[in-house]
Design a protein around this motif. Structure first.
Motif, PDB file in Angstrom:
ATOM      1  N   PRO A  67       0.810  -1.227   0.000  1.00 29.47           N
ATOM      2  CA  PRO A  67       0.000   0.000   0.000  1.00 29.47           C
ATOM      3  C   PRO A  67       0.843   1.277   0.000  1.00 29.47           C
ATOM      4  CG  PRO A  67      -0.275  -1.239   2.066  1.00 29.47           C
ATOM      5  CD  PRO A  67       0.618  -2.047   1.198  1.00 29.47           C
ATOM      6  N   ILE A  68       0.380   2.275  -0.782  1.00 28.02           N
ATOM      7  CA  ILE A  68       1.050   3.587  -0.793  1.00 28.02           C
ATOM      8  C   ILE A  68       0.059   4.685  -0.403  1.00 28.02           C
ATOM      9  CG2 ILE A  68       2.909   3.027  -2.428  1.00 28.02           C
ATOM     10  CD1 ILE A  68       1.145   4.203  -4.684  1.00 28.02           C
ATOM     11  N   GLY A  69      -1.103   4.294   0.151  1.00 30.73           N
ATOM     12  CA  GLY A  69      -2.119   5.276   0.531  1.00 30.73           C
ATOM     13  C   GLY A  69      -3.110   5.511  -0.593  1.00 30.73           C
ATOM     14  N   GLU A  70      -4.244   6.171  -0.273  1.00 27.87           N
ATOM     15  CA  GLU A  70      -5.288   6.505  -1.249  1.00 27.87           C
ATOM     16  C   GLU A  70      -5.869   5.249  -1.910  1.00 27.87           C
ATOM     17  OE1 GLU A  70      -6.045   9.903  -1.591  1.00 27.87           O
ATOM     18  OE2 GLU A  70      -4.539  10.090  -0.017  1.00 27.87           O
ATOM     19  N   GLY A  71      -5.741   4.091  -1.246  1.00 28.95           N
ATOM     20  CA  GLY A  71      -6.277   2.844  -1.794  1.00 28.95           C
ATOM     21  C   GLY A  71      -5.443   2.289  -2.946  1.00 28.95           C
ATOM     22  N   GLN A  72      -4.230   2.798  -3.145  1.00 28.73           N
ATOM     23  CA  GLN A  72      -3.399   2.382  -4.284  1.00 28.73           C
ATOM     24  C   GLN A  72      -2.203   1.566  -3.789  1.00 28.73           C
ATOM     25  OE1 GLN A  72      -4.777   3.041  -7.195  1.00 28.73           O
ATOM     26  NE2 GLN A  72      -6.364   4.176  -6.100  1.00 28.73           N
ATOM     27  N   THR A  73      -1.487   0.950  -4.724  1.00 28.13           N
ATOM     28  CA  THR A  73      -0.340   0.107  -4.344  1.00 28.13           C
ATOM     29  C   THR A  73       0.875   0.402  -5.218  1.00 28.13           C
ATOM     30  OG1 THR A  73      -1.175  -1.589  -5.847  1.00 28.13           O
ATOM     31  CG2 THR A  73      -1.714  -1.875  -3.520  1.00 28.13           C
ATOM     32  N   ILE A  74       2.048   0.113  -4.666  1.00 29.26           N
ATOM     33  CA  ILE A  74       3.270   0.095  -5.486  1.00 29.26           C
ATOM     34  C   ILE A  74       3.281  -1.290  -6.143  1.00 29.26           C
ATOM     35  CG2 ILE A  74       4.647  -0.567  -3.438  1.00 29.26           C
ATOM     36  CD1 ILE A  74       7.112   0.615  -4.735  1.00 29.26           C
ATOM     37  N   SER A  75       3.546  -1.341  -7.453  1.00 28.96           N
ATOM     38  CA  SER A  75       3.540  -2.625  -8.172  1.00 28.96           C
ATOM     39  C   SER A  75       4.607  -3.562  -7.614  1.00 28.96           C
ATOM     40  CB  SER A  75       3.832  -2.408  -9.658  1.00 28.96           C
ATOM     41  OG  SER A  75       2.853  -1.608 -10.253  1.00 28.96           O
ATOM     42  N   ALA A  76       4.350  -4.868  -7.705  1.00 27.31           N
ATOM     43  CA  ALA A  76       5.346  -5.860  -7.284  1.00 27.31           C
ATOM     44  C   ALA A  76       6.547  -5.787  -8.233  1.00 27.31           C
ATOM     45  CB  ALA A  76       4.743  -7.252  -7.319  1.00 27.31           C
ATOM     46  N   PRO A  77       7.760  -6.007  -7.723  1.00 29.52           N
ATOM     47  CA  PRO A  77       8.948  -5.955  -8.584  1.00 29.52           C
ATOM     48  C   PRO A  77       8.862  -6.859  -9.818  1.00 29.52           C
ATOM     49  CG  PRO A  77       9.607  -5.968  -6.293  1.00 29.52           C
ATOM     50  CD  PRO A  77       8.122  -6.153  -6.299  1.00 29.52           C
ATOM     51  N   HIS A  78       8.253  -8.066  -9.695  1.00 31.13           N
ATOM     52  CA  HIS A  78       8.210  -8.938 -10.881  1.00 31.13           C
ATOM     53  C   HIS A  78       7.327  -8.323 -11.971  1.00 31.13           C
ATOM     54  CE1 HIS A  78       4.456 -10.579  -9.066  1.00 31.13           C
ATOM     55  NE2 HIS A  78       4.125 -10.797 -10.312  1.00 31.13           N
ATOM     56  N   MET A  79       6.292  -7.550 -11.567  1.00 30.56           N
ATOM     57  CA  MET A  79       5.407  -6.895 -12.547  1.00 30.56           C
ATOM     58  C   MET A  79       6.166  -5.773 -13.261  1.00 30.56           C
ATOM     59  SD  MET A  79       2.454  -7.810 -13.285  1.00 30.56           S
ATOM     60  CE  MET A  79       2.586  -7.456 -14.993  1.00 30.56           C
ATOM     61  N   VAL A  80       6.983  -5.047 -12.511  1.00 28.91           N
ATOM     62  CA  VAL A  80       7.796  -3.979 -13.109  1.00 28.91           C
ATOM     63  C   VAL A  80       8.766  -4.601 -14.122  1.00 28.91           C
ATOM     64  CG1 VAL A  80       9.534  -2.204 -12.600  1.00 28.91           C
ATOM     65  CG2 VAL A  80       7.543  -2.486 -11.094  1.00 28.91           C
ATOM     66  N   ALA A  81       9.359  -5.737 -13.744  1.00 31.07           N
ATOM     67  CA  ALA A  81      10.299  -6.421 -14.645  1.00 31.07           C
ATOM     68  C   ALA A  81       9.586  -6.869 -15.919  1.00 31.07           C
ATOM     69  CB  ALA A  81      10.927  -7.621 -13.940  1.00 31.07           C
ATOM     70  N   ILE A  82       8.382  -7.469 -15.773  1.00 29.71           N
ATOM     71  CA  ILE A  82       7.626  -7.944 -16.938  1.00 29.71           C
ATOM     72  C   ILE A  82       7.344  -6.774 -17.890  1.00 29.71           C
ATOM     73  CG2 ILE A  82       5.325  -8.789 -17.670  1.00 29.71           C
ATOM     74  CD1 ILE A  82       5.310 -10.606 -15.189  1.00 29.71           C
ATOM     75  N   ILE A  83       6.839  -5.668 -17.325  1.00 31.77           N
ATOM     76  CA  ILE A  83       6.498  -4.504 -18.160  1.00 31.77           C
ATOM     77  C   ILE A  83       7.739  -3.962 -18.873  1.00 31.77           C
ATOM     78  CG2 ILE A  83       5.787  -2.067 -18.010  1.00 31.77           C
ATOM     79  CD1 ILE A  83       3.554  -2.909 -16.208  1.00 31.77           C
TER      80      ILE A  83
END
Ligand code: SAH
Length: 217
Positions: A51-67
């Motif tokens: 969680p990063i607040g405002e109901g949102q999240t920081i993406s998981a590292p594996h998702m960042v790698a995939i993108i």
């Protein structure tokens, strides 16, 4: 002895999420803890969204790698991101772009746009990243066209302004599908002025993209 970041990158390499030296080096360089609220920093090198607040999240590292692997970013490109969050994915893309490239990242929640801007400034990535506070389903016409566009929030269908703001031969990635949990990561390749090729890159789970060409508020 390896530090936590090196260990995480090793894991992403052995699981096949990281495929290239470029993405490996970018993820080795960016301090993920700088893009998270202080209370969660102890989990910075676990492979999960947080969680990063405002109901949102920081993406998981594996998702960042995939993108980043699908985007195939070259140095010096002009890129557009929809959904800055706290700016982590933006920082990894900034590493891939180098000092001559530029990333424009759009965030609809003002508090998060301000946080992303501060985080990117503190870590020195503001030299090649500009944060914009507005509805990203409309893209960012002012700097179009882009070599690459990617969204880290999911829309009911690919927002057409994003397709229109892509250079010919450009590549767009966005999750498309249900409001929450089950979506398809879609890659769109602009073949010519009015011709696009679409492929599916597998199942994903992102927060909703809310706006004019996304989900209603
Ligand atoms: N890229 C981030 C992911 C943050 S989560 C990272 O590196 O972790 C996705 C973000 O998309 C949220 O901050 C959310 O507020 C934002 N978002 C949702 N709809 C949007 C829209 N229409 N325009 C811009 N940002 C949007």
């Amino acid at each position: 002895m390896k530090n936590e970041r090196e260990e995480l990158v090793d894991k992403l390499l052995s699981n096949g999420y990281i495929k290239t030296e470029e993405v490996k080096n970018a993820m080795l360089k960016v301090p993920r803890e700088e893009f998270m609220p202080v209370e969660n920093r102890k989990y910075a090198y676990t492979d999960q969204p947080l969680p990063i607040g405002e109901g949102q999240t920081i993406s998981a590292p594996h998702m960042v790698a995939i993108i980043c692997e699908i985007l195939k970013i070259n140095k010096g490109m002009k890129v557009l991101e929809i959904g800055s969050g706290f700016g982590y994915n933006a920082a990894v893309v900034a590493e891939l772009l180098g000092p001559k490239g530029h990333l424009y990242t759009v965030e609809r929640i003002e508090k998060l746009a301000i946080a992303a801007e501060e985080n990117l400034k503190r870590t020195g990535y503001d030299r090649c990243v500009t944060v914009i506070h507005q509805d990203g389903t409309r893209g960012f016409e002012e700097e179009a066209p882009y070599d690459r566009i990617y969204a880290t929030a999911s829309a009911p269908k690919v927002p057409y302004p994003l397709k229109e703001q892509l250079k010919i031969c450009g590549r767009l990635i966005t999750p498309v599908g249900s409001h929450n949990l089950f979506q398809e990561l879609v890659c769109v390749h602009r073949v010519s002025l009015d011709e696009y090729e679409r492929s599916s890159m597998g199942g994903v789970a992102f927060v909703p993209m809310i706006g004019e060409h996304g989900w209603p508020e």
